[in-house]
Design an enzyme around this catalytic site. Structure first.
Site, PDB file in Angstrom:
ATOM      1  N   ARG A 224       0.931  -1.154  -0.206  1.00 23.62           N
ATOM      2  CA  ARG A 224      -0.068  -0.078   0.090  1.00 23.62           C
ATOM      3  C   ARG A 224       0.884   1.081   0.144  1.00 23.62           C
ATOM      4  NH1 ARG A 224      -3.623  -2.668  -1.723  1.00 23.62           N
ATOM      5  NH2 ARG A 224      -5.547  -3.319  -0.826  1.00 23.62           N
ATOM      6  N   HIS A 272      -1.025   0.186  -9.849  1.00 29.38           N
ATOM      7  CA  HIS A 272      -1.685  -0.706  -8.798  1.00 29.38           C
ATOM      8  C   HIS A 272      -2.003  -1.789  -9.763  1.00 29.38           C
ATOM      9  CE1 HIS A 272      -3.827  -0.992  -4.867  1.00 29.38           C
ATOM     10  NE2 HIS A 272      -3.534  -2.174  -5.493  1.00 29.38           N
TER      11      HIS A 272
HETATM   12  N1  LIG Z   1      -0.623  -4.202  -5.518  1.00 32.49           N
HETATM   13  C1  LIG Z   1      -1.448  -5.039  -5.726  1.00 32.49           C
HETATM   14  O1  LIG Z   1      -1.744  -5.318  -6.910  1.00 32.49           O
HETATM   15  C2  LIG Z   1      -1.959  -5.783  -4.658  1.00 32.49           C
HETATM   16  C3  LIG Z   1      -2.853  -6.851  -4.785  1.00 32.49           C
HETATM   17  C4  LIG Z   1      -3.391  -7.601  -3.732  1.00 32.49           C
HETATM   18  C5  LIG Z   1      -2.732  -7.257  -2.469  1.00 32.49           C
HETATM   19  N2  LIG Z   1      -2.174  -6.434  -2.300  1.00 32.49           N
HETATM   20  C6  LIG Z   1      -1.468  -6.082  -0.819  1.00 32.49           C
HETATM   21  O2  LIG Z   1      -0.866  -7.088  -0.177  1.00 32.49           O
HETATM   22  C7  LIG Z   1      -1.147  -7.255   1.146  1.00 32.49           C
HETATM   23  C8  LIG Z   1      -0.593  -8.499   1.736  1.00 32.49           C
HETATM   24  O3  LIG Z   1      -1.701  -9.496   1.097  1.00 32.49           O
HETATM   25  P1  LIG Z   1      -1.580 -10.692   1.794  1.00 32.49           P
HETATM   26  O4  LIG Z   1      -2.863 -11.705   1.317  1.00 32.49           O
HETATM   27  O5  LIG Z   1      -0.286 -11.804   1.705  1.00 32.49           O
HETATM   28  O6  LIG Z   1      -1.916 -10.663   3.392  1.00 32.49           O
HETATM   29  P2  LIG Z   1      -1.914 -11.525   4.675  1.00 32.49           P
HETATM   30  O7  LIG Z   1      -2.292 -13.078   4.109  1.00 32.49           O
HETATM   31  O8  LIG Z   1      -2.969 -11.082   5.561  1.00 32.49           O
HETATM   32  O9  LIG Z   1      -0.536 -11.534   5.498  1.00 32.49           O
HETATM   33  C9  LIG Z   1      -0.020 -10.481   5.910  1.00 32.49           C
HETATM   34  C10 LIG Z   1       1.436 -10.916   6.521  1.00 32.49           C
HETATM   35  O10 LIG Z   1       2.014  -9.836   7.043  1.00 32.49           O
HETATM   36  C11 LIG Z   1       2.368  -9.987   8.240  1.00 32.49           C
HETATM   37  N3  LIG Z   1       2.284  -8.853   9.265  1.00 32.49           N
HETATM   38  C12 LIG Z   1       1.357  -8.021   9.607  1.00 32.49           C
HETATM   39  N4  LIG Z   1       1.496  -7.211  10.291  1.00 32.49           N
HETATM   40  C13 LIG Z   1       3.028  -7.301  10.720  1.00 32.49           C
HETATM   41  C14 LIG Z   1       3.649  -6.636  11.681  1.00 32.49           C
HETATM   42  N5  LIG Z   1       3.184  -5.582  12.303  1.00 32.49           N
HETATM   43  N6  LIG Z   1       5.120  -6.826  11.483  1.00 32.49           N
HETATM   44  C15 LIG Z   1       5.645  -7.742  10.776  1.00 32.49           C
HETATM   45  N7  LIG Z   1       4.703  -8.711  10.030  1.00 32.49           N
HETATM   46  C16 LIG Z   1       3.299  -8.306  10.014  1.00 32.49           C
HETATM   47  C17 LIG Z   1       1.783 -11.203   8.760  1.00 32.49           C
HETATM   48  O11 LIG Z   1       2.446 -11.868   9.723  1.00 32.49           O
HETATM   49  P3  LIG Z   1       1.788 -13.345  10.492  1.00 32.49           P
HETATM   50  O12 LIG Z   1       1.671 -14.368   9.466  1.00 32.49           O
HETATM   51  O13 LIG Z   1       2.893 -13.521  11.485  1.00 32.49           O
HETATM   52  O14 LIG Z   1       0.399 -12.783  10.997  1.00 32.49           O
HETATM   53  C18 LIG Z   1       1.552 -11.923   7.467  1.00 32.49           C
HETATM   54  O15 LIG Z   1       2.630 -12.828   7.377  1.00 32.49           O
HETATM   55  C19 LIG Z   1      -2.625  -6.921   1.307  1.00 32.49           C
HETATM   56  O16 LIG Z   1      -2.897  -6.469   2.380  1.00 32.49           O
HETATM   57  C20 LIG Z   1      -2.693  -5.482  -0.050  1.00 32.49           C
HETATM   58  O17 LIG Z   1      -2.406  -4.407   0.613  1.00 32.49           O
HETATM   59  C21 LIG Z   1      -1.512  -5.522  -3.240  1.00 32.49           C
END
Ligand SMILES: NC(=O)c1ccc[n+]([C@@H]2O[C@H](COP(=O)([O-])OP(=O)(O)OC[C@H]3O[C@@H](n4cnc5c(N)ncnc54)[C@H](OP(=O)(O)O)[C@@H]3O)[C@@H](O)[C@H]2O)c1
Length: 309
Positions: A224, A272
């Protein structure tokens, strides 16, 4: 019981089409043209007008159209009792890996630079970085980050990952929490941000973080825009500490025409598109949740409102 689609600045016609093709008898209503507010139990949402959910007394589920839920959870008037869900989809996961790999290889092989040289008909051979010389650091090892880390590892890179909690990931060294952040950063020649946007992670790509990276490191932000402190990135590139960045997400989207990122030679801007939800690929899981809600069963891909992801 009806589904409401509620978005701002998004073409929803592919969503309506995918839902109606999958379930022709489904009652889909599009905000703000809602016939009966009390009939809406399920909202399919992207970047809704803040406060809008207050008008729906029987709303039980708010489903994000994408993997992120920050656009929902930032609403201070979110109904207390509504469950928030997100999309988890193989195509979305795979697309994120191909984008981050492309961005990393583009930087390592200097392809953007060669395009500029081509415009000048300049035959100039440059040094390049080899897979074995580069350590990848993936921030966030969730659905997307864990897969990205594995794909880089399989491509022969040394890969480290950083998350809140420990886990075993094949070919990936995992660091956790604030205590291990600096050790993780100190090795990352290419830093990929795949964290969710939460109170803890907002502004995490900042001066202090960049200072911990090895000199000449490269940033790929596909999470983000609010993770990045923009002026800190410009300064780190200016001083030569960072080589550059590939940015897919921004504090303001679309990126304003006058923004310095557009014309920065060391910054690659994409609108994006790292990984875009394909409605036909995800309506199945959305309708599955709609059915589960009607049967009062537990839903798929529920996020923790308290944790923020
Ligand atoms: N650019 C694009 O086109 C696009 C598309 C899709 C998504 N995204 C972005 O990608 C993000 C990630 O997606 P996802 O599905 O992989 O999310 P997710 O499955 O919810 O995973 C989030 C990860 O971040 C870690 N995390 C959260 N807070 C943290 C902190 N304070 N310190 C260290 N690690 C932390 C979590 O750790 P734990 O596993 O230990 O809980 C988890 O491993 C989305 O939220 C979105 O913003 C972007």
């Amino acid at each position: 019981m009806s589904i409401m689609i509620i978005t701002q600045g998004k073409d929803i016609s592919p969503w309506v089409k995918a839902l109606q093709e999958t379930r022709p008898d489904l009652n889909v209503q599009v905000y703000p043209d809602i016939r009966d507010d009390s009939d809406i139990t399920f909202a399919l949402s992207w970047n809704h007008p803040l406060g809008a959910f207050q008008g729906f007394p029987n709303l039980k589920c708010i489903a994000s159209m994408g993997a992120g839920v920050d656009h929902i959870l930032k609403d201070p008037d979110l109904p207390e009792t509504a469950v928030v869900t997100r999309v988890v989809d193989e195509n979305l996961t795979r697309d994120m890996a191909t984008f981050t790999l492309a961005a990393a290889l583009n930087y390592m092989r200097g392809l953007t630079e060669y395009k500029a040289l081509q415009h000048r008909h300049a035959w100039e051979r440059r040094e390049y970085k080899r897979v074995g010389e580069v350590t990848i650091g993936v921030m966030g090892l969730g659905v997307l980050g864990a897969h990205v880390a594995k794909v880089f590892s399989r491509a022969g890179f040394r890969v480290n990952g950083w998350a809140r909690s420990a886990r075993l990931l094949d070919g990936v060294t995992v660091y956790t929490g604030q205590n291990e952040l600096n050790t993780f950063l100190a090795q990352a020649n290419i830093l990929i941000c795949l964290l969710p946007l939460t109170k803890e992670t907002a502004g995490i790509l900042n001066k202090a973080t960049f200072a911990r990276l090895p000199k000449g490191a490269y940033l790929i932000n596909v999470a983000r825009g609010e993770h990045l402190v923009e002026e800190d990135l410009l300064e780190a590139i200016e001083t030569g500490h960072l080589a550059g960045a590939s940015l897919d997400v921004f504090r303001e989207e679309p990126l304003p025409a006058a923004h310095p990122f557009w014309r920065h030679p060391n910054i690659d801007v994409t609108p994006h598109i790292a990984s875009v939800t394909h409605p036909a690929s995800v309506v199945g899981q959305i309708l599955e949740n709609y059915d589960r809600l009607r049967k009062e069963e537990s839903l798929l891909h529920v996020v923790s409102r308290q944790r923020g992801y």
